[in-house]
Design a protein around this motif. Structure first.
Motif, PDB file in Angstrom:
ATOM      1  N   ASP A  55      46.643  -6.761  18.051  1.00  0.00           N
ATOM      2  CA  ASP A  55      45.324  -6.129  18.079  1.00  0.00           C
ATOM      3  C   ASP A  55      45.249  -5.285  16.807  1.00  0.00           C
ATOM      4  O   ASP A  55      45.965  -4.292  16.673  1.00  0.00           O
ATOM      5  CB  ASP A  55      45.163  -5.274  19.338  1.00  0.00           C
TER       6      ASP A  55
ATOM      7  N   SER B 288      43.083  -3.264  15.715  1.00  0.00           N
ATOM      8  CA  SER B 288      42.436  -1.937  15.836  1.00  0.00           C
ATOM      9  C   SER B 288      42.567  -1.561  17.304  1.00  0.00           C
ATOM     10  O   SER B 288      41.622  -1.649  18.068  1.00  0.00           O
ATOM     11  CB  SER B 288      40.972  -2.037  15.406  1.00  0.00           C
TER      12      SER B 288
ATOM     13  N   THR C 165      36.783  -1.274  24.745  1.00  0.00           N
ATOM     14  CA  THR C 165      36.316  -2.425  25.510  1.00  0.00           C
ATOM     15  C   THR C 165      36.322  -2.073  26.996  1.00  0.00           C
ATOM     16  O   THR C 165      37.349  -1.599  27.504  1.00  0.00           O
ATOM     17  CB  THR C 165      37.274  -3.614  25.285  1.00  0.00           C
TER      18      THR C 165
ATOM     19  N   GLY D 246      34.026   3.704  14.550  1.00  0.00           N
ATOM     20  CA  GLY D 246      33.727   2.525  15.361  1.00  0.00           C
ATOM     21  C   GLY D 246      34.534   2.531  16.641  1.00  0.00           C
ATOM     22  O   GLY D 246      35.088   1.527  17.052  1.00  0.00           O
ATOM     23  N   GLN D 247      34.575   3.719  17.285  1.00  0.00           N
ATOM     24  CA  GLN D 247      35.445   3.855  18.461  1.00  0.00           C
ATOM     25  C   GLN D 247      34.686   3.657  19.751  1.00  0.00           C
ATOM     26  O   GLN D 247      34.188   4.607  20.339  1.00  0.00           O
ATOM     27  CB  GLN D 247      36.067   5.246  18.470  1.00  0.00           C
TER      28      GLN D 247
ATOM     29  N   ASP E 238      45.324   1.760   8.148  1.00  0.00           N
ATOM     30  CA  ASP E 238      44.111   0.960   8.004  1.00  0.00           C
ATOM     31  C   ASP E 238      44.524  -0.515   7.947  1.00  0.00           C
ATOM     32  O   ASP E 238      45.236  -0.916   7.020  1.00  0.00           O
ATOM     33  CB  ASP E 238      43.429   1.412   6.703  1.00  0.00           C
ATOM     34  N   PHE E 239      44.080  -1.296   8.898  1.00  0.00           N
ATOM     35  CA  PHE E 239      44.491  -2.703   8.935  1.00  0.00           C
ATOM     36  C   PHE E 239      44.110  -3.421   7.636  1.00  0.00           C
ATOM     37  O   PHE E 239      44.865  -4.276   7.152  1.00  0.00           O
ATOM     38  CB  PHE E 239      43.837  -3.405  10.135  1.00  0.00           C
TER      39      PHE E 239
ATOM     40  N   GLU F 223      46.428   0.955  14.227  1.00  0.00           N
ATOM     41  CA  GLU F 223      45.388   1.943  14.534  1.00  0.00           C
ATOM     42  C   GLU F 223      45.312   2.975  13.406  1.00  0.00           C
ATOM     43  O   GLU F 223      46.322   3.510  12.973  1.00  0.00           O
ATOM     44  CB  GLU F 223      45.663   2.614  15.884  1.00  0.00           C
TER      45      GLU F 223
HETATM   46  C1  SAM Z   1      36.009  -0.684  18.905  1.00  0.00           C
HETATM   47  S1  SAM Z   1      37.478   0.276  18.999  1.00  0.00           S
HETATM   48  C2  SAM Z   1      38.488  -0.781  19.970  1.00  0.00           C
HETATM   49  C3  SAM Z   1      39.725  -0.168  20.460  1.00  0.00           C
HETATM   50  C4  SAM Z   1      40.535  -1.046  21.407  1.00  0.00           C
HETATM   51  N1  SAM Z   1      41.076  -2.223  20.749  1.00  0.00           N
HETATM   52  C5  SAM Z   1      39.698  -1.498  22.578  1.00  0.00           C
HETATM   53  O1  SAM Z   1      39.442  -2.691  22.701  1.00  0.00           O
HETATM   54  O2  SAM Z   1      39.275  -0.659  23.378  1.00  0.00           O
HETATM   55  C6  SAM Z   1      38.067   0.145  17.363  1.00  0.00           C
HETATM   56  C7  SAM Z   1      39.290   0.963  17.009  1.00  0.00           C
HETATM   57  O3  SAM Z   1      39.583   0.704  15.648  1.00  0.00           O
HETATM   58  C8  SAM Z   1      40.061   1.891  15.032  1.00  0.00           C
HETATM   59  N2  SAM Z   1      39.880   1.705  13.583  1.00  0.00           N
HETATM   60  C9  SAM Z   1      38.815   2.037  12.826  1.00  0.00           C
HETATM   61  N3  SAM Z   1      39.006   1.631  11.565  1.00  0.00           N
HETATM   62  C10 SAM Z   1      40.203   1.010  11.530  1.00  0.00           C
HETATM   63  C11 SAM Z   1      40.961   0.375  10.515  1.00  0.00           C
HETATM   64  N4  SAM Z   1      40.468   0.308   9.271  1.00  0.00           N
HETATM   65  N5  SAM Z   1      42.161  -0.140  10.807  1.00  0.00           N
HETATM   66  C12 SAM Z   1      42.649  -0.070  12.081  1.00  0.00           C
HETATM   67  N6  SAM Z   1      41.983   0.526  13.082  1.00  0.00           N
HETATM   68  C13 SAM Z   1      40.781   1.049  12.824  1.00  0.00           C
HETATM   69  C14 SAM Z   1      39.246   2.970  15.685  1.00  0.00           C
HETATM   70  O4  SAM Z   1      39.867   4.226  15.561  1.00  0.00           O
HETATM   71  C15 SAM Z   1      39.170   2.458  17.114  1.00  0.00           C
HETATM   72  O5  SAM Z   1      40.239   2.958  17.865  1.00  0.00           O
END
Ligand code: SAM
Length: 503
Positions: free
Chosen positions: A65, A67, A39, A35-36, A117-118, A93
């Protein structure tokens, strides 16, 4: 319109360069799984501003934040906080690569980074200083990318932490949202950029309930899907803004549409109305006056078949001959909508659609040993799909892995996806052949009462088909789900709610 953004500060320029490297290091499949999708900078700043405006001016900024990726939202916070001191900042992250970039980028700042993993982290001790400002763009990881064990862990966690039952169809972003509540200080502000389907889908119903009970939901904003924020992710987004405290009984939520800071539509909705509504988006847009019969009363509607690997299972006439494929091991298949020039498909004597370049779906349940012995060309063809296709989500659950769902032809099919602003958004095809349809279509099989009418008067089907194609575009788009870039998808249940006049 927003005023033009000032040129980015140096830390944001470095972040954008690092982001570009990070995005390039992962292919589309890997980015989807994690889900990368970062923003976009202007939106990141708008989200942070929305959060800061909701936070009382004297409240300390303790940012989280869950993730964080490379830190687009943290970078925006550094720009937008101005003179307000940032008492604490925390980012979580999962992806070590993204985490590495964040560590380098923000080493000189107070940001604390937690790898992992959050959804698996223990919530902080209530005595610890909790977050007063969460701004998040959580990973849009769909449920089929989550393993059964992962779902079971999430289910247990959601139950203990929120007291609600997690749906197995839930996307991961709902888990992050719900679990984050335990990280928030009382009165703390949450700003979440999430897929707008959260307003409608059944799997988010428990989340919607919590958003009306445990927090004071201030804003539900729908981004204009025609101005997609995530070009390549094709997900239309919503922004939720809430405060972590239960709402007053007569609370009203502000629903907006367009640009989050300069919405083109605004509507105040009492939470009592939202509690009673099963789908928020639908309840909030004016419904066309119901007229006619819902299609679900006339037809059994299902998505067409998911082959699990078109390259392997969808065959041309030439491939059928080369593989010496007997007639009983194939079934004609309609071409995808973009290759189907007509809305009326006649039949060849063998039941295939009377169209140039017919296609066939391989439908074989014979065991591998039999194939190897009796149909070696077909066996060799299937081997080219091992393990790429055979280990895919659908095939690995099928026995044998190359078997296909059995489905009869439907006399009417409807396209499953449509783009806004293209004349007729959804097409209904009259199918007089024996072809079945893949999942780019919905298949409409007449229910017994309609079958009887058709048997007595075959013209009924033709008139129905014409009536369906004459439906105003809004009758269909009103039911459909809307994604980024103005992409609409119509699920069987949603098409079933569309009404048609049957004279
Ligand atoms: C949609 S991106 C947003 C990144 C950043 N916050 C931004 O706004 O650009 C989501 C991020 O969540 C990370 N991610 C995916 N699963 C996760 C989890 N279970 N716990 C924490 N981070 C996670 C991904 O690697 C990615 O970097």
């Amino acid at each position: 319109m927003n005023p033009p953004e000032p040129p980015p500060p140096p830390w944001e320029r470095r972040r954008q360069a690092a982001q570009a490297e990070l995005d390039a290091a992962r292919d589309g499949e890997a980015r989807n799984r994690l889900g990368q999708f970062a923003t976009p900078p202007a939106l990141a700043r708008a989200l942070v501003r929305l959060g800061l405006q909701s936070l009382p001016p004297t409240a300390p900024i303790r940012f989280l934040d869950p993730s964080i990726g490379a830190g687009a939202l943290y970078s925006a916070l550094l720009s937008e906080a101005g003179e307000r001191p940032i008492q604490d900042a925390l980012g979580v992250e999962l992806d070590p690569l993204a985490l590495g970039y964040a560590q380098t980028l923000w080493a000189e700042t107070p940001l604390r980074l937690i790898p992992g993993d959050f959804t698996a982290l223990p919530p902080p001790n209530p005595a610890e200083a909790a977050a007063t400002l969460i701004v998040a763009n959580p990973p849009y990881v769909r449920h089929h990318h989550l393993s059964a064990e992962h779902k079971a862990r999430l289910k247990a966690r959601i139950l203990t932490q929120t007291g609600t039952r997690r749906s197995g169809l839930s996307g991961l972003y709902v888990d992050l949202l719900l679990l984050s509540l335990d990280w928030m200080a009382p009165g703390g502000v949450g700003v979440w950029l999430i897929p707008s389907e959260v307003l409608d889908v059944g799997y988010a119903a428990a989340a919607r309930r919590l958003l009306l009970e445990r927090v004071t939901l201030r804003r539900v904003h729908r981004m204009d899907p025609a101005a997609s924020q995530f070009g390549d992710a094709l997900v239309s987004s919503a922004v939720l803004v809430f405060e972590h405290q239960p709402p007053p009984a007569d609370h009203h939520v502000t629903f907006t549409f367009g640009d989050p800071e300069h919405p083109t539509q605004t509507r105040l909705v009492p939470i009592a109305a939202l509690r009673a509504a099963s789908r928020w988006r639908r309840e909030l847009s004016p419904a066309p006056a119901p007229e006619g019969v819902p299609l679900a009363e006339l037809f059994t509607i299902r998505r067409g078949v998911a082959t699990g690997g078109n390259r392997l299972f969808v065959l041309s006439d030439a491939q059928v001959s080369a593989l010496r494929l007997p007639a009983e091991l194939r079934v004609p298949l309609l071409p995808p909508p973009r290759l189907l020039q007509t809305d009326r498909v006649e039949s060849r004597p063998d039941g295939a659609p009377d169209l140039p370049n017919p296609r066939w779906l391989l439908r074989c349940e014979l065991p591998e040993e039999t194939l190897a012995e009796r149909l070696p060309a077909l066996w060799a063809h299937l081997q080219t799909g091992v393990p790429s296709v055979s280990s895919g989500y659908l095939c690995r659950h099928r026995r044998p892995w190359y078997s296909q769902e059995r489905r009869g032809p439907a006399p009417i099919v409807c396209t499953y996806m449509a783009r806004a602003g293209q004349g007729r958004p959804f097409r209904f095809i009259l199918n007089r052949s024996q072809a079945i349809a893949a999942n780019v279509y919905l298949m409409l099989h007449p229910k017994p009462a309609l079958s009887e009418r058709i048997a007595a008067d075959p013209g009924v089907l033709e008139r129905l088909w014409a009536a369906l194609n004459a439906l105003p575009a809004e009758a269909l788009t009103h039911e459909a789900r809307v994604y980024g870039g103005g992409l609409y998808k119509l699920e069987p249940k949603e098409l079933g709610a569309v009404r048609v006049r049957l004279d």
